[in-house]
Design an enzyme around this catalytic site. Structure first.
Site, PDB file in Angstrom:
ATOM      1  CG  PHE A   1      -1.878   1.260   1.073  1.00  0.00           C
ATOM      2  CD1 PHE A   1      -3.028   1.199   0.304  1.00  0.00           C
ATOM      3  CD2 PHE A   1      -1.550   2.473   1.660  1.00  0.00           C
ATOM      4  CE1 PHE A   1      -3.842   2.316   0.136  1.00  0.00           C
ATOM      5  CE2 PHE A   1      -2.358   3.594   1.485  1.00  0.00           C
ATOM      6  CZ  PHE A   1      -3.511   3.508   0.731  1.00  0.00           C
TER       7      PHE A   1
ATOM      8  CE  LYS B   1      -1.363   7.249   6.424  1.00  0.00           C
ATOM      9  NZ  LYS B   1      -0.993   6.091   5.624  1.00  0.00           N
TER      10      LYS B   1
ATOM     11  CG  ASP C   1       5.475   4.066   1.986  1.00  0.00           C
ATOM     12  OD1 ASP C   1       5.409   4.822   2.972  1.00  0.00           O
ATOM     13  OD2 ASP C   1       4.540   3.916   1.179  1.00  0.00           O
TER      14      ASP C   1
HETATM   15  C1  LIG Z   1      -1.150   6.123   4.163  1.00  0.00           C
HETATM   16  C2  LIG Z   1      -0.025   5.589   3.389  1.00  0.00           C
HETATM   17  C3  LIG Z   1       0.366   6.157   2.166  1.00  0.00           C
HETATM   18  C4  LIG Z   1      -0.427   7.250   1.475  1.00  0.00           C
HETATM   19  O1  LIG Z   1      -0.519   8.422   2.215  1.00  0.00           O
HETATM   20  P1  LIG Z   1      -1.660   9.491   1.840  1.00  0.00           P
HETATM   21  O2  LIG Z   1      -1.323  10.679   2.693  1.00  0.00           O
HETATM   22  O3  LIG Z   1      -2.978   8.867   2.171  1.00  0.00           O
HETATM   23  O4  LIG Z   1      -1.530   9.776   0.383  1.00  0.00           O
HETATM   24  C5  LIG Z   1       1.478   5.643   1.536  1.00  0.00           C
HETATM   25  N1  LIG Z   1       2.170   4.631   2.075  1.00  0.00           N
HETATM   26  C6  LIG Z   1       1.828   4.059   3.241  1.00  0.00           C
HETATM   27  C7  LIG Z   1       2.656   2.944   3.791  1.00  0.00           C
HETATM   28  C8  LIG Z   1       0.711   4.503   3.934  1.00  0.00           C
HETATM   29  O5  LIG Z   1       0.346   3.913   5.073  1.00  0.00           O
END
Ligand SMILES: *Cc1c(COP(=O)(O)O)cnc(C)c1O
Length: 404
Positions: free
Chosen positions: A142, A256, A227
């Site tokens: 994700f 985040k 990520d």
């Molecule tokens: C939430 C998330 C994203 C995307 O972030 P957004 O601010 O919603 O675009 C990307 N990678 C990971 C691992 C995430 O948990």
């Protein structure tokens, strides 16, 4: 149910795109680990806005910074310098040990920006033939919802109906270093991966996976892009989850909790070699690096460290995990987690997560499933032991009640 509650939900259903299916609770206030709905009922937040609110809701110091900066200067665009960006760069570079920083807004934008940078790095530095760059990603990843990203998702809901997609991505199973090695070609520029797969259900790879990944990337001159948008900034019990594996990424993505939930701000962190390929006019964002975001992010990082939230995540996360594992319930298949990034996977025959989430809500806990059968538990990192104990009582009665 009051009329207000029903009216809010009816208006959302009537006017909004139905791309979410929220729990039927309408929240109007938050403080620390607690949330209140429009009827004044109090809940312990076990989602933390997908880990954006690690510092707790409405953290008073971040709030103060936001108010002060909002009254002074909010947005200049990057056409001009502002007096907050340099300070943000200094703070985040010092905290994370990175050399270069690219500020963006959402997490998905940070991912997209990193993909652009590693492709360009591949052509200009590694010498990959133009338009042949390959990026390896993992199944069940994700990384966000933009067109580029959903093109290499393996979740049918995320991708079906949105094609055609950008070429240049190769998918390998998560946790399988042999598969990664087999997928590498001379045109591979990057491996993009989550240290712990969050949305997939808090999937922690075996201890030898990331050291092997790191070695393969170094050997084949591949940019390792971690990520850490969800796992980073204390969620997994360390500043960055990569510390658990004693490795260092070439590119780290954060978002985040970088604002503690006040404002969308994300960043690509790297060395000069990768981010150095971006020249004036080749990438940008109107809001990226704005003074309001920079000021908020600085305080959000500061309180995370100063108030011991990362240590608290490690300590109470370990305690929470151990206690959850002690719950005797036929409904539980596995309990896993690192720091305060926890998950309870249910037995396939347990009837799914939805009834449990509903029962938890009645008992004052807001939690969310991933993929129907796993309940994730990720409260703000300011949670206390008493609050964990209270939460455990609720989990135990709900999980043992379902099994009975
Ligand atoms: C939430 C998330 C994203 C995307 O972030 P957004 O601010 O919603 O675009 C990307 N990678 C990971 C691992 C995430 O948990």
């Amino acid at each position: 149910m009051s009329m207000r509650f029903e009216e809010f939900i009816a208006a959302e259903n009537r006017l909004g795109a139905h791309n979410y299916k929220p729990l039927d609770v309408v929240l109007s206030r938050g403080q620390g680990v607690w949330l209140w709905d429009v009827d004044g009922k109090k809940y312990l937040d076990c989602l933390s806005a997908y880990s954006a609110v690690n510092q707790g809701h409405c953290h008073p110091k971040i709030l103060q910074t936001m108010i002060e900066q909002a009254g002074r200067l909010t947005l200049t665009s990057r056409a001009f310098h502002n007096d907050q960006l340099a300070l943000f760069y200094e703070d985040i570079a010092e905290l994370t040990g990175s050399h270069k920083v690219l500020p963006m807004n959402s997490g998905a934008e940070a991912v997209e920006s990193a993909l652009k940078a590693v492709r360009k790095w591949g052509y200009e530095v590694k010498g990959v033939p133009m338009d042949k760059a390959e990026v390896i990603v993992c199944s069940d990843n994700f990384h966000g919802r933009t067109l580029g990203i959903v093109g290499f998702s393996t979740d049918p809901d995320a991708r079906e109906g949105f094609g055609p997609f950008a070429p240049g991505f190769v998918v390998v199973p998560f946790g399988d270093a042999v598969a990664l090695e087999k997928a590498i070609t001379p045109n591979t520029v990057a491996f993009l991966v989550e240290p712990i797969q969050g949305e997939a259900g808090v999937i922690i790879p075996s201890a030898d996976y990331f050291p092997k990944v790191r070695a393969l990337c170094s050997e084949h001159r591949i940019t390792l892009v971690l990520d850490e948008i969800q796992t980073g900034l204390g969620r997994a019990g360390k500043l960055l989850a990569e510390e658990h594996d004693a490795i260092e990424a070439d590119v780290t993505l954060v978002g985040k909790a970088l604002s503690g939930g006040f404002y969308p701000i994300s960043a690509v962190l790297s060395n000069s070699e990768v981010l150095g390929v971006l020249q004036p006019g080749q990438h940008g964002s109107t809001f990226g690096g704005n003074p309001l975001a920079c000021a908020i992010a600085r305080t959000a990082m500061k309180v995370l460290v100063e108030e011991g939230m990362i240590e608290n995540s490690a300590e109470l996360g370990g305690y929470f995990l151990e206690q959850l594992r002690g719950i005797r319930s036929n409904a539980i298949k596995e309990v896993r987690g690192r720091g305060l990034m926890l998950a309870v996977e249910l037995q396939p025959e347990a009837g799914g997560a939805y009834p449990i989430i509903h029962a938890l809500k009645k008992r004052g806990i807001l939690a969310k499933d991933t993929h129907g059968n796993t309940i994730r538990i990720s409260p703000p990192l300011v949670i206390t032991r008493d609050e964990v104990d209270w939460a455990l009582e609720q989990f135990e009665s709900v999980l043992t009640g379902i099994a009975a």
